[in-house]
Design an enzyme around this catalytic site. Structure first.
Site, PDB file in Angstrom:
ATOM      1  CG  ASP A  75      -2.164  -0.867   1.001  1.00  0.00           C
ATOM      2  OD1 ASP A  75      -2.569  -1.039  -0.161  1.00  0.00           O
ATOM      3  OD2 ASP A  75      -2.720  -1.366   1.990  1.00  0.00           O
ATOM      4  N   GLY A  76       1.999   1.235   0.688  1.00  0.00           N
ATOM      5  CA  GLY A  76       2.870   2.412   0.710  1.00  0.00           C
ATOM      6  C   GLY A  76       3.372   2.765  -0.680  1.00  0.00           C
ATOM      7  CG  ASN A 140      -3.909   5.669   3.591  1.00  0.00           C
ATOM      8  OD1 ASN A 140      -4.923   5.408   2.968  1.00  0.00           O
ATOM      9  ND2 ASN A 140      -3.070   4.732   3.983  1.00  0.00           N
ATOM     10  CG  ASP A 141      -3.052   8.797   7.686  1.00  0.00           C
ATOM     11  OD1 ASP A 141      -1.878   9.031   7.354  1.00  0.00           O
ATOM     12  OD2 ASP A 141      -3.395   7.720   8.208  1.00  0.00           O
ATOM     13  CG  ASP A 170      -0.586  10.543  22.956  1.00  0.00           C
ATOM     14  OD1 ASP A 170      -0.371  11.379  23.845  1.00  0.00           O
ATOM     15  OD2 ASP A 170      -0.596   9.310  23.150  1.00  0.00           O
ATOM     16  CB  THR A 181      -9.504   0.993   6.790  1.00  0.00           C
ATOM     17  OG1 THR A 181      -8.663   1.265   5.667  1.00  0.00           O
ATOM     18  CG2 THR A 181     -10.952   1.010   6.336  1.00  0.00           C
ATOM     19  CE1 TYR A 183      -2.432   6.317  15.384  1.00  0.00           C
ATOM     20  CE2 TYR A 183      -1.304   8.076  14.198  1.00  0.00           C
ATOM     21  CZ  TYR A 183      -1.590   7.425  15.378  1.00  0.00           C
ATOM     22  OH  TYR A 183      -1.032   7.866  16.549  1.00  0.00           O
TER      23      TYR A 183
END
Length: 316
Positions: A75-76, A140-141, A170, A181, A183
């Site tokens: 995925d990366g 993703n994020d 945090d 889906t 982190y």
């Protein structure tokens, strides 16, 4: 570059995993390219990993030339390939040389057939949205955290020019539906349908301020501000190395819909595989629901095997 008829050649761009061997898949692709009269290109930095039959080009030329991008990795690697062609008419085909591969439908053993189906036009395109924050793009994020290990982060939230409180914890995750889906889910955030044009903001281990996920729409202008006068923060994009968010600085985030298309051959199979992968991440499925995830031919084969192994007098 043109072929003998004067028509431009199809150009396939390879994006490869930095560590895993992908040469077998590269050979399948170069054989296919010779057969259909295509050109295969890759970044110059990957020359040793893709072999001599692949033309190496500069990064800026890569994005300009390619008609289809083939990602060989997990995925990366897939996310990196998608970031290269945001807003360009070049779909991305993923081949899983990684682990879970939520984004990826094709295994290395299926690659040759997938390329044939690509030629025949037997595929669909699945659009994916991304987050844009200045000159960075995330499929993703975006995760904002403290620059100091084991320190908390404080962030102010502004939406469409109005202040909406603050976060203290945090970290804070801004994610797309695709990234929900990842982190976000691990931090207790919701799983968002890919069909929903939304951004989720999820605090990680909140201490005060906003303590729940906030869902915002595609037209919302989101600003996450570092209110400190002396404490630097950092943010990472799809897990890549972090960027600084200096004291007093803003991170403006917007959702860009239909940023990149992913090649899909069998949407149902892809969704079924992802359902299995999500079940491994502790989604609440009963045993009978887990059985439903097993393809019917395998279930029938298992039942025949079970019947054949029963003792002849098992009913007595």
């Amino acid at each position: 570059m043109n072929n003998s008829s004067g028509r431009p050649l199809l150009t396939l761009g390879l994006v490869v995993h930095p560590d895993r061997s992908v040469l077998d898949s590269v050979r399948v692709i170069t054989r296919y390219a010779r057969r259909v009269g295509a050109v295969v290109v890759a970044h110059g930095s990957d020359a040793e990993r893709v072999g001599p039959e692949v033309v190496t080009v500069a990064p800026e030329e890569f994005a300009e030339r390619v008609d289809v991008v083939i990602s060989l990795g997990g995925d990366g690697t897939m996310l990196g390939a998608m970031r290269l062609v945001v807003g360009r008419d070049a779909p991305v085909l993923g081949v899983n040389h990684g682990h879970l591969g939520f984004l990826i439908e094709v295994s290395p053993s299926e690659l040759e057939q997938a390329l044939d189906r690509l030629t025949e036009g037997h595929y669909t395109l699945e659009p994916h949205s991304c987050l844009e924050a200045g000159d960075v793009t995330a499929f993703n994020d975006i995760v904002i955290a403290s620059a100091e290990p084991l320190s908390s982060v404080t962030l102010d939230l502004e939406v469409n020019g109005l202040r909406h409180g603050y976060y203290r914890g945090d970290a804070v995750i801004a994610c797309t539906p695709t990234g929900s889906t990842a982190y976000n889910y691990a931090a207790g955030g919701p799983v968002i349908s890919p069909s929903a044009p939304a951004v989720a903001l999820t605090p990680v281990a909140p201490m005060s301020g906003i303590s729940r996920t906030v869902i915002l729409g595609k037209d919302d202008h989101i600003v996450l501000r570092n209110p400190s006068q002396n404490v630097p923060l950092i943010f990472s994009v799809d897990g890549t190395p972090a960027h600084p968010l200096q004291p007093g600085a803003d991170l403006s985030v917007r959702l860009r819909t239909d940023a990149v298309d992913i090649v899909r051959f069998d949407v149902g199979t892809h969704l079924q595989r992802n359902r299995v992968k999500l079940s491994l991440l502790d989604l609440p499925l009963r045993r009978d629901q887990l059985v439903e995830l097993i393809p019917q031919p395998l279930r029938e084969q298992a039942e025949r095997l079970r019947q054949s192994q029963r003792p002849a007098d098992w009913t007595r």
